[in-house]
Design a protein around this motif. Structure first.
Motif, PDB file in Angstrom:
ATOM      1  N   ALA A   5     -13.571  32.540  -6.865  1.00 30.73           N
ATOM      2  CA  ALA A   5     -14.561  33.397  -6.214  1.00 30.73           C
ATOM      3  C   ALA A   5     -15.737  33.732  -7.134  1.00 30.73           C
ATOM      4  O   ALA A   5     -16.870  33.838  -6.670  1.00 30.73           O
ATOM      5  N   ARG A  33     -17.596  38.328   1.117  1.00 33.67           N
ATOM      6  CA  ARG A  33     -16.208  37.852   1.024  1.00 33.67           C
ATOM      7  C   ARG A  33     -15.823  37.599  -0.426  1.00 33.67           C
ATOM      8  O   ARG A  33     -14.740  37.976  -0.863  1.00 33.67           O
ATOM      9  N   PHE A  34     -16.705  36.961  -1.175  1.00 34.51           N
ATOM     10  CA  PHE A  34     -16.398  36.682  -2.576  1.00 34.51           C
ATOM     11  C   PHE A  34     -16.291  37.978  -3.379  1.00 34.51           C
ATOM     12  O   PHE A  34     -15.400  38.121  -4.221  1.00 34.51           O
ATOM     13  N   GLN A  36     -15.402  40.839  -2.219  1.00 36.17           N
ATOM     14  CA  GLN A  36     -14.143  41.464  -1.802  1.00 36.17           C
ATOM     15  C   GLN A  36     -12.966  40.821  -2.538  1.00 36.17           C
ATOM     16  O   GLN A  36     -12.067  41.519  -3.015  1.00 36.17           O
ATOM     17  N   GLN A  37     -12.974  39.511  -2.652  1.00 38.27           N
ATOM     18  CA  GLN A  37     -11.908  38.809  -3.354  1.00 38.27           C
ATOM     19  C   GLN A  37     -11.878  39.171  -4.834  1.00 38.27           C
ATOM     20  O   GLN A  37     -10.819  39.128  -5.466  1.00 38.27           O
TER      21      GLN A  37
END
Length: 78
Positions: A5, A33-34, A36-37
């Motif tokens: 990520a 999203r990245f 969050q990861q």
């Protein structure tokens, strides 16, 4: 994501810095999203909010609102 990520986020950020896709909602959604990861929820929420501002299709907007809610914040304008 072979490189993870963090590498993907760097690539997305470099695309965003070029300015040609800065209003593309999927760029902001991917960035969220990245983030969050990577365990950066506040930045992820802001990226999802940016994506929501540019998204026009209702199914995409619902998904973005759900992602924002899962982090613990209200979508912009709600």
């Amino acid at each position: 994501m072979v490189d993870g990520a963090a590498r993907a986020l760097n690539l997305v950020d470099s695309l965003q810095a070029r300015g040609q896709v800065s209003e593309y909602h999927l760029l902001h959604a991917a960035r969220g999203r990245f983030l969050q990861q990577l365990g950066r929820p506040l930045e992820a929420r802001e990226a999802y909010r940016s994506a929501l501002c540019f998204a026009t299709l209702e199914p995409e907007r619902r998904l973005l609102k759900a992602r924002i809610a899962s982090i613990g914040g209200l979508p912009a304008g709600d």
